[in-house]
Design an enzyme around this catalytic site. Sequence first.
Site, PDB file in Angstrom:
ATOM      1  N   GLN A  34     -22.694 -44.043 -32.278  1.00  0.00           N
ATOM      2  CA  GLN A  34     -22.718 -45.422 -32.775  1.00  0.00           C
ATOM      3  C   GLN A  34     -23.408 -46.358 -31.784  1.00  0.00           C
ATOM      4  O   GLN A  34     -23.645 -46.001 -30.632  1.00  0.00           O
ATOM      5  CB  GLN A  34     -21.293 -45.907 -33.043  1.00  0.00           C
ATOM      6  N   HIS A  65      -3.023 -53.954 -30.957  1.00  0.00           N
ATOM      7  CA  HIS A  65      -2.467 -52.780 -30.279  1.00  0.00           C
ATOM      8  C   HIS A  65      -0.939 -52.751 -30.308  1.00  0.00           C
ATOM      9  O   HIS A  65      -0.343 -51.687 -30.435  1.00  0.00           O
ATOM     10  CB  HIS A  65      -3.051 -52.666 -28.862  1.00  0.00           C
ATOM     11  N   ASP A  89     -10.831 -47.334 -26.606  1.00  0.00           N
ATOM     12  CA  ASP A  89     -10.756 -48.459 -25.668  1.00  0.00           C
ATOM     13  C   ASP A  89      -9.484 -48.401 -24.824  1.00  0.00           C
ATOM     14  O   ASP A  89      -9.374 -49.089 -23.816  1.00  0.00           O
ATOM     15  CB  ASP A  89     -10.876 -49.803 -26.408  1.00  0.00           C
ATOM     16  N   ASP A 142     -13.321 -34.357 -31.849  1.00  0.00           N
ATOM     17  CA  ASP A 142     -13.180 -34.779 -33.232  1.00  0.00           C
ATOM     18  C   ASP A 142     -11.719 -34.650 -33.677  1.00  0.00           C
ATOM     19  O   ASP A 142     -11.203 -33.539 -33.845  1.00  0.00           O
ATOM     20  CB  ASP A 142     -14.110 -33.884 -34.065  1.00  0.00           C
ATOM     21  N   GLY A 143     -11.081 -35.785 -33.890  1.00  0.00           N
ATOM     22  CA  GLY A 143      -9.675 -35.795 -34.277  1.00  0.00           C
ATOM     23  C   GLY A 143      -9.440 -35.138 -35.630  1.00  0.00           C
ATOM     24  O   GLY A 143      -8.376 -34.559 -35.865  1.00  0.00           O
ATOM     25  N   ASP A 160      -6.429 -45.047 -34.841  1.00  0.00           N
ATOM     26  CA  ASP A 160      -7.003 -46.305 -34.349  1.00  0.00           C
ATOM     27  C   ASP A 160      -8.515 -46.170 -34.444  1.00  0.00           C
ATOM     28  O   ASP A 160      -9.210 -45.951 -33.458  1.00  0.00           O
ATOM     29  CB  ASP A 160      -6.561 -46.533 -32.897  1.00  0.00           C
ATOM     30  N   ASP A 163     -14.491 -48.730 -38.764  1.00  0.00           N
ATOM     31  CA  ASP A 163     -14.582 -48.852 -40.222  1.00  0.00           C
ATOM     32  C   ASP A 163     -14.879 -47.494 -40.868  1.00  0.00           C
ATOM     33  O   ASP A 163     -15.379 -46.594 -40.201  1.00  0.00           O
ATOM     34  CB  ASP A 163     -15.687 -49.862 -40.581  1.00  0.00           C
TER      35      ASP A 163
HETATM   36  N1  SPD Z   1     -12.945 -53.969 -39.206  1.00  0.00           N
HETATM   37  C1  SPD Z   1     -12.594 -53.746 -37.854  1.00  0.00           C
HETATM   38  C2  SPD Z   1     -11.475 -52.818 -37.668  1.00  0.00           C
HETATM   39  C3  SPD Z   1     -11.444 -52.354 -36.260  1.00  0.00           C
HETATM   40  C4  SPD Z   1     -10.427 -51.354 -36.010  1.00  0.00           C
HETATM   41  N2  SPD Z   1     -10.522 -50.757 -34.716  1.00  0.00           N
HETATM   42  C5  SPD Z   1     -10.070 -51.506 -33.640  1.00  0.00           C
HETATM   43  C6  SPD Z   1     -10.041 -50.724 -32.389  1.00  0.00           C
HETATM   44  C7  SPD Z   1      -9.118 -51.323 -31.405  1.00  0.00           C
HETATM   45  N3  SPD Z   1      -8.589 -50.366 -30.513  1.00  0.00           N
END
Ligand code: SPD
Length: 286
Positions: A34, A65, A89, A142-143, A160, A163
């Site tokens: 990405q 979180h 993250d 890969d989960g 977590d 999109d």
């Molecule tokens: N549309 C955005 C959704 C984001 C979800 N992931 C957030 C990652 C935070 N650890």
Amino acid sequence: MSEEKEFITEWANPNLGLTARITKLLHEEQSPFQHIQVAEGIQYGRMLILDGVFQTSVKDEFIYHEMIAHVPLMMHPCPKRVLIIGGGDGGCAREVCRHGCVRQVDLCEIDEKVMEISKTYFPALSSALRNPPEKLHIHVGDGIGYVKTVEDFYDVILVDCSDPVGPGEGLFTREFYKNASKALRAGGILVQQSESPILHQRLLHDIFQAMGESFPIVRTYIANIPIYPTGMHSFTMASKQYDPLTVSCSRPVPQPMKYYNSQIQKSAFVLPEFVKDCLYRGIYSF
Ligand code: SPD
């Protein structure tokens, strides 16, 4: 990379975007999975952006979180093993590791670059990655494939993810939910971030229905997360035994919290009528 860039916009769809004024684009690269950006924003502070989509910011990350981690963990009487899929993250792992009863946390992130960048640019968010407690095991991989190999092992699985396009796409499928159910022990709980109940109504309905084919209890809960366009965000929970509408949480809540508390544990599941229409009846208002 342009250091003069003044604004950064997430286009939620061709008709709607969320724009943040930034002082600097600190980092930009294309990983094998990405496009990754880190920008210094004025309103929400430093932000992580994947494929043009705001993921988190230093000022509001605690909401996402705390809500993805503590809502399911507090419902389970004694969660010992937790799997986090995505979460590169480190924010989700940081919150999960605060629970004393949790003995093993496996984090499975497909994109190593997200972890590296978080460690460099988001020290507080990535504290668990930078100094991993003994119980945290970090895997790059890969989960979706990993979950297929596991049986009757985890108490809680947290998805977590970004999109449902690109690397996250396969995490929103019936097959994934079936494998996640197999990977969970009796009493196991799965939670997945399920996007905006305003902008992603069809997706939310599909997740809700698909989870229901593999789990007896499915509930959606919501939180206000300002960095996401519309600000209203959802998480969907699939549970083998514990129902968030009736369960009582007996363990003390780790302290301090900035968003989560025992009232939010209940109130997050109180849904507006248009969200119920979407989930239960496939009626979309937006
Ligand atoms: N549309 C955005 C959704 C984001 C979800 N992931 C957030 C990652 C935070 N650890």
